[in-house]
Design a protein around this motif. Structure first.
Motif, PDB file in Angstrom:
ATOM      1  N   ASN A  92      52.299  42.722  41.344  1.00 26.52           N
ATOM      2  CA  ASN A  92      52.042  44.001  41.031  1.00 26.52           C
ATOM      3  C   ASN A  92      51.195  43.843  39.885  1.00 26.52           C
ATOM      4  OD1 ASN A  92      51.935  46.779  41.487  1.00 26.52           O
ATOM      5  ND2 ASN A  92      53.934  47.039  40.036  1.00 26.52           N
ATOM      6  N   ILE A  93      50.292  43.114  39.769  1.00 25.00           N
ATOM      7  CA  ILE A  93      49.293  43.064  38.639  1.00 25.00           C
ATOM      8  C   ILE A  93      48.330  44.151  38.627  1.00 25.00           C
ATOM      9  CG2 ILE A  93      47.487  41.691  37.680  1.00 25.00           C
ATOM     10  CD1 ILE A  93      48.521  39.331  39.272  1.00 25.00           C
ATOM     11  N   PRO A  94      48.501  44.694  37.049  1.00 25.71           N
ATOM     12  CA  PRO A  94      47.583  45.969  36.963  1.00 25.71           C
ATOM     13  C   PRO A  94      46.408  45.628  36.984  1.00 25.71           C
ATOM     14  CG  PRO A  94      49.404  45.516  35.148  1.00 25.71           C
ATOM     15  CD  PRO A  94      49.132  44.471  36.158  1.00 25.71           C
ATOM     16  N   HIS A  95      45.574  46.650  37.533  1.00 22.62           N
ATOM     17  CA  HIS A  95      43.814  46.623  37.463  1.00 22.62           C
ATOM     18  C   HIS A  95      43.334  45.239  38.306  1.00 22.62           C
ATOM     19  CE1 HIS A  95      43.998  49.746  34.297  1.00 22.62           C
ATOM     20  NE2 HIS A  95      44.897  48.738  33.635  1.00 22.62           N
ATOM     21  N   SER A  96      44.236  45.214  39.300  1.00 20.29           N
ATOM     22  CA  SER A  96      44.119  44.121  40.209  1.00 20.29           C
ATOM     23  C   SER A  96      42.772  44.168  40.862  1.00 20.29           C
ATOM     24  CB  SER A  96      45.343  43.841  41.054  1.00 20.29           C
ATOM     25  OG  SER A  96      45.512  45.182  41.716  1.00 20.29           O
ATOM     26  N   ILE A  97      42.062  45.041  41.138  1.00 17.69           N
ATOM     27  CA  ILE A  97      40.764  44.979  41.888  1.00 17.69           C
ATOM     28  C   ILE A  97      39.627  44.195  41.391  1.00 17.69           C
ATOM     29  CG2 ILE A  97      39.822  46.778  40.871  1.00 17.69           C
ATOM     30  CD1 ILE A  97      39.436  46.035  44.517  1.00 17.69           C
ATOM     31  N   TRP A  98      39.798  43.825  40.085  1.00 15.59           N
ATOM     32  CA  TRP A  98      38.957  42.998  39.739  1.00 15.59           C
ATOM     33  C   TRP A  98      39.074  41.345  40.137  1.00 15.59           C
ATOM     34  CZ3 TRP A  98      34.680  44.217  37.047  1.00 15.59           C
ATOM     35  CH2 TRP A  98      34.562  45.476  36.515  1.00 15.59           C
ATOM     36  N   ALA A  99      40.370  41.011  40.517  1.00 17.62           N
ATOM     37  CA  ALA A  99      40.666  39.788  41.084  1.00 17.62           C
ATOM     38  C   ALA A  99      40.045  39.326  42.250  1.00 17.62           C
ATOM     39  CB  ALA A  99      42.090  39.496  41.208  1.00 17.62           C
ATOM     40  N   PRO A 100      40.102  40.123  43.359  1.00 20.35           N
ATOM     41  CA  PRO A 100      39.385  39.892  44.666  1.00 20.35           C
ATOM     42  C   PRO A 100      37.839  39.938  44.496  1.00 20.35           C
ATOM     43  CG  PRO A 100      40.404  41.909  44.849  1.00 20.35           C
ATOM     44  CD  PRO A 100      41.227  41.431  43.507  1.00 20.35           C
ATOM     45  N   VAL A 101      37.421  40.782  43.793  1.00 20.41           N
ATOM     46  CA  VAL A 101      36.014  41.170  43.581  1.00 20.41           C
ATOM     47  C   VAL A 101      35.333  39.443  42.891  1.00 20.41           C
ATOM     48  CG1 VAL A 101      34.272  42.163  42.104  1.00 20.41           C
ATOM     49  CG2 VAL A 101      35.832  43.347  43.340  1.00 20.41           C
ATOM     50  N   SER A 102      36.259  39.186  41.870  1.00 20.65           N
ATOM     51  CA  SER A 102      35.840  37.940  41.305  1.00 20.65           C
ATOM     52  C   SER A 102      35.917  36.590  42.141  1.00 20.65           C
ATOM     53  CB  SER A 102      36.756  37.455  40.008  1.00 20.65           C
ATOM     54  OG  SER A 102      36.806  38.427  38.968  1.00 20.65           O
ATOM     55  N   THR A 103      36.882  36.632  43.015  1.00 29.46           N
ATOM     56  CA  THR A 103      36.982  35.701  44.114  1.00 29.46           C
ATOM     57  C   THR A 103      35.878  35.383  44.985  1.00 29.46           C
ATOM     58  OG1 THR A 103      39.452  35.857  43.831  1.00 29.46           O
ATOM     59  CG2 THR A 103      38.467  34.725  45.930  1.00 29.46           C
ATOM     60  N   LEU A 104      35.369  36.824  45.582  1.00 31.86           N
ATOM     61  CA  LEU A 104      34.065  36.877  46.447  1.00 31.86           C
ATOM     62  C   LEU A 104      33.082  36.435  45.670  1.00 31.86           C
ATOM     63  CD1 LEU A 104      33.420  37.721  49.164  1.00 31.86           C
ATOM     64  CD2 LEU A 104      33.226  39.916  48.547  1.00 31.86           C
TER      65      LEU A 104
END
Length: 379
Positions: free
Chosen positions: A39-51
């Motif tokens: 349940n990491i906050p502001h997590s949308i940045w993680a998959p964006v960075s992966t891609l």
């Protein structure tokens, strides 16, 4: 079988487009699983960075290069952004001015370098952290963490899951180009007229592949097996060989006399066809990771000097085209010898990993890796 395929460079090369899609999908799935589980906050940045770190980069070296620059830029931008937010009682506009100054200095310092992507991520991160100068420090730290998390997952999945090495890709492209040059040169020596349009199409493919090889230089260097200087020297020799073969294919005779003189030179066609076979053999040694150890004979112009260099047309004018044609053939042989010598001196070019797996793929003679390309012409 799974164990064999896992680190099989030939399998990974042949199906590289499918495997790239598989790796990117797995990386995104792992990223989504982690941010959901914790349940990491502001997590949308993680998959964006992966891609973003895996985008359009199917090989390890490219992702290491791009991912490393992204990590450095994100870390520096995050640290500086946090430091700016911690300035006590900063006057209005101070943080924004310092942020812009930091980005300007970074852009100026890397204007002529290859670290532009690091600066891009530095700028994005510091802007993301500082915002309007009244940013919540907790939000800034979580966003920076998400970027680092997504980038790290992309790098790890690329290395672990059926990895495609940029070094292997460069090697196979070099071998394929040598095969194409051998096929084109051999077809050129035949008495029957070759399909000119098909030859031009093959030359276009060869040039396009050379451009793709140039784009791999940084990625191959990042993998640590070959250095940029070695790669650039190889590409320079390859480019000169492509130009020489292209000139030979575009050779046109002003008169029939010049063509007849070349056809009458005893032993020339045999030497040319032997050179074509040598190029195909060289391609095979490069592709299968063998020690480059072969002898390419020099084309001796002296044996043809009396006939080719003193020819005259029916009108009595001296013919220069036969001598120019022979010079091009001599140059191709010289360039091939130089390439063999250079490849043989690169200590880390041979690969036991490739040699072990070559027999499983029945890579004998000059056979190509991909069934979609025509076989190398052999006499």
């Amino acid at each position: 079988m799974a164990r064999i395929r896992f680190r099989d460079p030939y399998f990974n090369y042949r199906y590289r487009h499918y495997l790239y899609t598989l790796r990117a999908t797995i990386a995104l799935s792992v990223t989504f699983a982690i941010i959901s589980l914790f349940n990491i906050p502001h997590s949308i940045w993680a998959p964006v960075s992966t891609l973003m770190v895996m985008g359009n980069l199917p090989h390890v070296g490219g992702v290491l290069d791009k991912g490393g620059q992204r990590l450095i830029g994100t870390a520096l931008g995050g640290l500086l952004g946090v430091a700016l937010l911690l300035i006590p009682s900063a006057p209005p506009g101070t943080i924004q001015v310092l942020t812009l100054a930091a980005i300007a200095v970074a852009l100026h310092a890397t204007f002529t370098s290859r670290y532009g992507y690091s600066v891009l991520m530095f700028g994005i991160t510091i802007l993301m952290v500082t915002g309007d100068g009244n940013q919540d420090l907790t939000i800034a730290l979580w966003r920076a963490f998400d970027v680092l998390l997504g980038t790290s997952i992309g790098i790890l999945i690329t290395i672990i899951v059926l990895p495609q090495k940029a070094t292997d890709l460069f090697r196979f492209m070099l071998a394929d180009n040598l095969d194409r040059l051998a096929s084109l040169y051999y077809a050129h020596t035949l008495a029957t007229e070759a399909d000119h349009d098909q030859a031009l199409e093959e030359m276009k493919k060869t040039t396009t592949q050379l451009i793709k090889q140039r784009a791999l230089v940084d990625a191959v260097h990042k993998e640590g097996r070959l250095r940029r200087g070695e790669l650039n020297s190889l590409l320079s020799l390859e480019r000169r060989m492509i130009s020489t073969v292209e000139l030979l294919l575009e050779t046109h005779w002003d008169t029939r006399n010049g063509h007849d003189i070349i056809e009458s030179l005893e032993g020339l066609r045999a030497e040319q066809q032997q050179l074509a076979r040598s190029l195909s053999m060289l391609a095979h040694q490069v592709r299968t990771g063998q020690q480059i150890d072969m002898n390419i004979a020099a084309l001796d112009l002296q044996r043809y000097v009396n006939r080719a260099f003193s020819g005259r047309s029916s009108s009595g004018r001296a013919l220069f085209s036969p001598s120019g044609y022979l010079w091009l053939n001599r140059e191709l042989a010289r360039q091939a010898r130089a390439l063999v010598g250079y490849l043989g001196n690169i200590q880390r070019l041979p690969s036991s990993r490739l040699r072990k797996r070559a027999s499983r793929h029945h890579l004998v003679g000059g056979r190509r890796l991909s069934d979609e390309r025509p076989d190398s012409a052999q006499p």
